[in-house]
Design an enzyme around this catalytic site. Structure first.
Site, mmCIF file in Angstrom:
data_model
loop_
_atom_site.group_PDB
_atom_site.id
_atom_site.type_symbol
_atom_site.label_atom_id
_atom_site.label_comp_id
_atom_site.label_asym_id
_atom_site.label_seq_id
_atom_site.Cartn_x
_atom_site.Cartn_y
_atom_site.Cartn_z
ATOM 1 N N CYS A 119 0.791 -1.229 0.000
ATOM 2 C CA CYS A 119 0.000 0.000 0.000
ATOM 3 C C CYS A 119 0.825 1.281 0.000
ATOM 4 C CB CYS A 119 -0.943 0.016 1.210
ATOM 5 S SG CYS A 119 -2.226 -1.252 1.112
ATOM 6 N N ASP A 120 0.252 2.285 -0.595
ATOM 7 C CA ASP A 120 0.629 3.682 -0.515
ATOM 8 C C ASP A 120 2.125 3.927 -0.399
ATOM 9 O OD1 ASP A 120 -2.086 4.822 -0.677
ATOM 10 O OD2 ASP A 120 -2.390 3.630 1.092
ATOM 11 N N LYS A 121 2.607 4.432 0.745
ATOM 12 C CA LYS A 121 4.018 4.819 0.869
ATOM 13 C C LYS A 121 4.925 3.628 1.135
ATOM 14 C CE LYS A 121 1.907 8.292 0.161
ATOM 15 N NZ LYS A 121 0.704 7.497 0.269
ATOM 16 N N CYS A 191 -6.965 -1.158 -1.862
ATOM 17 C CA CYS A 191 -8.273 -0.701 -2.325
ATOM 18 C C CYS A 191 -8.378 -0.813 -3.841
ATOM 19 C CB CYS A 191 -8.530 0.718 -1.861
ATOM 20 S SG CYS A 191 -8.593 0.851 -0.061
ATOM 21 N N GLU A 442 -2.372 13.810 2.055
ATOM 22 C CA GLU A 442 -3.362 13.598 1.000
ATOM 23 C C GLU A 442 -4.666 14.249 1.431
ATOM 24 O OE1 GLU A 442 -2.174 9.364 -1.089
ATOM 25 O OE2 GLU A 442 -3.902 9.445 0.218
ATOM 26 N N SER A 468 -5.130 11.895 -2.932
ATOM 27 C CA SER A 468 -5.203 10.440 -3.054
ATOM 28 C C SER A 468 -5.331 10.058 -4.517
ATOM 29 C CB SER A 468 -6.419 9.934 -2.277
ATOM 30 O OG SER A 468 -6.763 8.631 -2.670
#
Length: 553
Positions: A119-121, A191, A442, A468
């Site tokens: 995920c993400d970072k 997601c 975000e 985001s």
């Protein structure tokens, strides 16, 4: 072997004794040692299952004659951190993750490294570490979650965020929102739309640092576990061949990733992360290259939040290899780039084909002739800013309106929810950049509220913070220099006219040069919002969003 430094020779008898305290045998210690960096935790849906994926990776390592040794890293869910102080710590966590992997893989000189995240970072942090260390390494993602179902339609997390705004304008009831909440995220995985996590998982595959299928195979499937085992086996092969990340992540590989970025309409956060990865690889990736590649790369996949499709649809349609093969027709993919398969891109995509042309359009029939992202410059953003242009309605591609100025996300959100924003306004949220936030939050809550209230075709939102991957509408982020550095966004006054021209890649503050000069002379940035701990130290070290928000050298 690199690991001989900690295990071979009479003088390493004490070291071997410590390994044997954990149950390792002489036979295991004689094999290549593969570090498994795993960010599994019970705080992120994309990570809740990574313990099982890591076991699959370790099984693959053992099958190929290596010895896996697992260690952990931290991880933050941006969705759960969204809209409060916690989001200030998300982007800064990228550097902590990279540093922690570097520390472990240096203290323990592994022969190879497998990075398990989702995920993400966390994904870019892991990849930054791989490029910094430059030992044989492969990344494997936990994979995307399936889309939820609500009233016969696919939904995802963004549906819930936008539902908050829809309820505020009484378009849906509280009961509707509660039902969406229950159904939007049906299980483990990142997601389900083309948000930041899935964008980076797909681009890691295109960079050549992950195996084919990494970006799209759904999380809760046998194929994802098989991918884990294949990754474990493949890392042992890379160790034998001494193929390292910087052999793979060349400038051509980054150009491939940017072309895919444009074809997918991926997250604006890729404009932070790809330069950060390039920095670790010793490559200068100027923001101009994004516009150059965007001009010649069509937008082929209309993924959520811009369109109706999710990662499971892209996977069924042929996945990333099918998109790459289609892009080869217009020669924006460098087919001779090396990958962790040990083969070149051309070999990897040889058998790929599009299985659903509704999900993956042909280059002759794109959703848009230009790529999904655009870099905007102008008097308001001399160093650049970024927008997901594929998620912007045609009616607001050009926009001029009065500034509504807020010095924090919270103040902007209150005004939006209170109905104080009118059609035509340009919302300015500043002091949310890497230094000024600190941490460059975000802002999915404000953009989702705007969309949920039906204003996404009438209102623009600009910020020195970021958005985001789930954001849609005229949301322009990464405005650089940021307010805390004395950038023009810090000089805007309530009611100033701001002009946005996405086709021309411009964003301008419509005041005279004399007035701009006068405001600069009088300007004093606000004090940092946090003056202690890690994010304060981060604010003192971090560079501009225009250079990937990496630490100063």
């Amino acid at each position: 072997m690199r690991s001989d430094m900690m295990k071979k020779g009479l003088e390493r008898a004490p070291h071997r004794s410590l390994f044997k305290a954990m149950g390792y045998t002489d036979e295991e210690l004689s094999r290549p040692i593969i570090g498994i960096a795993n960010s599994a935790n019970e705080l992120i849906p994309g990570h809740i299952h990574l313990d099982k994926l890591a076991e699959a990776v370790k099984a693959g390592v053992r099958m190929a004659g290596g010895t896996p040794m697992e260690f952990s890293t931290i991880g933050i869910c941006d969705g759960i951190a969204m809209g409060h102080k916690g989001m200030k710590y998300s982007l800064p966590s990228r550097e902590l993750i990279a540093d922690s992997v570097e520390v472990m893989a240096t203290a323990y000189p592994f022969d190879g490294l497998v990075l398990v995240a989702d995920c993400d970072k966390i994904v870019p942090g892991m990849l930054m570490a791989a490029l910094r260390l430059n030992i044989p390494a492969i990344y494997v993602a936990g994979g995307p979650m399936f889309a939820g179902r609500y009233k016969g339609k696919d939904i995802d997390l963004i549906t819930v965020f936008e539902g908050v705004g829809a309820m505020a304008r009484k378009a849906i009831t509280e009961e509707d929102l509660c039902e969406m909440e229950e159904k939007a995220c049906p299980g483990c995985g990142s997601c389900s739309g083309m948000f930041t996590a899935n964008s980076m998982n797909c681009l890691s595959e295109v960079l050549g640092l992950a195996l084919p299928g990494n970006g799209t195979i759904p999380a809760p499937t046998n194929r994802r576990m098989q991918l884990g085992k294949k990754t474990g086996m493949k890392i042992c092969e890379l160790v034998k061949k001494d193929i390292k990340p910087r052999d793979i992540a060349t400038l051509d590989a980054f150009k491939n990733a940017i072309a895919m970025d444009m074809a997918l309409g991926a997250s604006t956060n890729t404009v932070l992360h790809l330069p950060a990865l390039a920095n670790e690889a010793g490559i200068d990736l100027d923001l101009d290259i994004f516009n150059q590649i965007s001009k010649k790369t069509p937008h082929l996949c209309n993924m959520s939040p811009a369109g109706p499709h999710h990662l499971q649809d892209l996977d069924e349609a042929g996945g990333i290899p099918a998109v790459m093969k289609e892009l080869c027709k217009i020669k924006v993919i460098h087919e001779n780039a090396l990958t962790v398969t040990g083969e070149k891109v051309k070999h990897n995509i040889e058998k790929a084909r599009i299985l659903n042309k509704d999900v993956i359009h042909s280059v002759d029939n794109p959703y848009h002739k230009q790529g999904g992202l655009a870099i905007l410059y102008g008097t308001l953003a001399p160093q650049g800013s970024v927008i997901k242009q594929s998620a912007v309605s045609d009616v607001i591609m050009k926009h001029k309106g009065p500034a509504r100025v807020f010095d924090s996300e919270e103040d902007g959100m209150k005004a939006i929810m209170a109905g104080k924003i009118k059609k035509g306004d340009v919302i300015v949220i500043r002091y949310e950049g890497p230094k000024g936030g600190p941490g460059m939050r975000e802002m999915l809550s404000p953009t989702s509220a705007i969309a949920g209230m039906g204003l996404d075709k009438d209102v623009a939102l600009i910020t020195d913070g970021r958005f985001s991957g789930g954001t849609r509408g005229a949301a322009i982020g990464h405005i650089s220099p940021e307010a805390a550095e004395g950038g023009p966004i810090g000089l805007i006054k309530e009611g100033d006219i701001i002009e946005i021209n996405i086709p021309e890649k411009r964003i301008d503050l419509k005041i005279s040069e004399e007035e701009m000069k006068k405001r600069k002379e009088e300007f004093k940035p606000l004090e940092p919002k946090i003056k202690h701990g890690y994010v304060y130290r981060y604010s003192q070290l971090v560079t501009s969003a225009a250079t990937g928000a990496v630490f100063k050298k």
